[in-house]
Design a protein around this motif. Structure first.
Motif, mmCIF file in Angstrom:
data_model
loop_
_atom_site.group_PDB
_atom_site.id
_atom_site.type_symbol
_atom_site.label_atom_id
_atom_site.label_comp_id
_atom_site.label_asym_id
_atom_site.label_seq_id
_atom_site.Cartn_x
_atom_site.Cartn_y
_atom_site.Cartn_z
ATOM 1 N N SER A 14 28.693 36.799 47.151
ATOM 2 C CA SER A 14 27.261 36.884 47.471
ATOM 3 C C SER A 14 26.414 36.874 46.207
ATOM 4 O O SER A 14 25.320 36.306 46.187
ATOM 5 C CB SER A 14 26.977 38.153 48.289
ATOM 6 O OG SER A 14 27.370 39.310 47.572
ATOM 7 N N THR A 39 36.682 36.217 47.620
ATOM 8 C CA THR A 39 35.593 37.188 47.720
ATOM 9 C C THR A 39 34.832 37.343 46.409
ATOM 10 O O THR A 39 33.767 37.964 46.385
ATOM 11 C CB THR A 39 36.134 38.567 48.130
ATOM 12 O OG1 THR A 39 37.105 39.001 47.167
ATOM 13 C CG2 THR A 39 36.789 38.487 49.503
ATOM 14 N N GLU A 40 35.372 36.796 45.317
ATOM 15 C CA GLU A 40 34.691 36.873 44.027
ATOM 16 C C GLU A 40 35.097 35.681 43.162
ATOM 17 O O GLU A 40 36.123 35.039 43.389
ATOM 18 C CB GLU A 40 35.011 38.181 43.301
ATOM 19 C CG GLU A 40 36.468 38.350 42.933
ATOM 20 C CD GLU A 40 36.751 39.669 42.236
ATOM 21 O OE1 GLU A 40 35.903 40.586 42.325
ATOM 22 O OE2 GLU A 40 37.808 39.775 41.590
ATOM 23 N N CYS A 45 27.189 35.380 43.329
ATOM 24 C CA CYS A 45 27.200 34.006 42.814
ATOM 25 C C CYS A 45 26.285 33.121 43.655
ATOM 26 O O CYS A 45 25.526 32.304 43.119
ATOM 27 C CB CYS A 45 28.629 33.468 42.831
ATOM 28 S SG CYS A 45 28.830 31.855 42.035
ATOM 29 N N SER A 80 30.692 38.674 42.474
ATOM 30 C CA SER A 80 30.991 38.605 43.902
ATOM 31 C C SER A 80 30.518 37.279 44.494
ATOM 32 O O SER A 80 29.677 36.584 43.911
ATOM 33 C CB SER A 80 30.331 39.771 44.644
ATOM 34 O OG SER A 80 28.926 39.664 44.574
ATOM 35 N N THR A 130 33.844 38.862 36.364
ATOM 36 C CA THR A 130 33.850 38.617 37.808
ATOM 37 C C THR A 130 32.447 38.750 38.389
ATOM 38 O O THR A 130 31.619 39.528 37.904
ATOM 39 C CB THR A 130 34.781 39.600 38.519
ATOM 40 O OG1 THR A 130 34.325 40.946 38.277
ATOM 41 C CG2 THR A 130 36.210 39.453 38.024
#
Length: 326
Positions: A98, A13-14, A100, A96, A94
């Motif tokens: 979306s 997710t990340e 990235c 996310s 980090t």
């Protein structure tokens, strides 16, 4: 069995952008340096956009394309540097999935658009020097917007097609990207899907959508140089070279570093070198664009002086000097 193992793995997710994490003692210094670069880039390019829009003398094809390039560089820098500055300041590396994906889309589409814009600008300079008598007829008010619009549409089209396939990949393994932004190749290497076909598709699209404008740019400059060398007057040659020299410098930096980064073999030992070279076309090019393209030109300087005069800065400074003398 492989499909079953893939389903049992947890979807990512990340991602973690390692960036310049191997230089922990220089994080504050890097933050301050990139902050100054970001501010200078934004101020310089926004200033060019404002001057091109406001001053009637800059409503020419060359400055029309420069205004488009400055608009592109403003978005380009914001897509890369804003996230990098936040990471350097907070230490949070980090991003996310979306986030990235979005950064990769905007970076890739703007990079492709810049390839076409640079080609359009080189063609404009080619017509101005190689066919000066027909320049105003060929590079008219209808053709310029068409070239600019085509550059933006082609850049977005190339990346949109690629991302339709990229969105089908699944990510369930390592989530560390050894870069300061989300780039296509490191991003695809983290996928647990079979990426051979999409890597090949990425290579084909890169050739189709970047090689033609690059070759057009080279051809335009070859013709320009041949024309300049045929000018009998030394003064005329110097004036013509000064007109195209700044454009050629930006083209060399942009295309040269991109080709080195994507043509070198993918080895871990070259990771740091790729980061440094990536800084040239993601950070350096947007910074120097307003300096060596526009603000060195006589027309841009005159427009800037007029804008400053209209704001009343000269009169205010003159009054302060008179009061000090009194």
């Amino acid at each position: 069995m492989a499909d079953l193992d893939r389903r049992n793995q947890t979807a990512i997710t990340e991602f973690i952008l390692l960036g310049f994490g191997d230089l922990p003692d220089l994080q504050i210094l890097l933050f301050l340096m990139f902050l100054v670069i970001y501010i200078a880039t934004m101020v310089g390019n926004i200033l060019i956009i404002a001057l091109v829009v406001a001053d009637q003398h800059l409503h020419t094809p060359m400055y029309f394309f420069l205004g488009n390039l400055s608009c592109l560089e403003t978005c380009y820098s914001s897509a890369i540097l804003s996230r990098m500055l936040a990471s350097l300041l907070t230490g949070d590396k980090t991003i996310s999935f979306s986030g990235c994906f979005s950064q990769l889309y905007f970076f890739a589409s703007l990079a492709c658009t810049e390839c076409y814009l640079l080609a359009a600008m080189s063609y404009d300079r080619y017509l101005a020097i190689y066919k000066p008598l027909h320049y105003s007829t060929l590079m008219n008010k209808r053709f310029c917007p068409q070239l600019a619009a085509g550059s933006w549409l082609n850049g977005c089209l190339a990346v949109t097609i690629f991302f339709l396939f990229l969105s089908q990949l699944t990510f369930c393994g390592p989530n560390e990207i050894d870069h300061f932004y989300c780039d296509a190749i490191p991003f695809m290497e983290l996928s647990c899907s079979d990426t051979h076909w999409i890597v090949l598709f990425h290579f084909i699209l890169s050739c189709v959508f970047t090689l033609p404008p690059f070759l057009l740019t080279l051809t335009s400059y070859a013709c320009v140089i041949a024309t300049i060398l045929s000018i009998p007057s030394t003064t005329g040659r110097q004036k013509a070279f000064s007109t195209c020299c700044s454009h050629f410098i930006v083209v060399t930096i942009f295309y040269g570093t991109i080709m080195i980064v994507y043509m070198l073999p993918k080895r871990d030992t070259l990771g740091d070198l790729n980061k440094v070279l990536s800084l040239c076309y993601t950070v350096l090019t947007p910074l120097v664009n307003p300096l060596i393209y526009s603000l060195r030109n006589r027309e841009a300087k005159e427009a800037l002086n007029k804008a400053v005069s209209k704001c009343g800065f000269h009169k205010t400074m003159q009054r302060l000097r008179e009061n000090n003398l009194a």
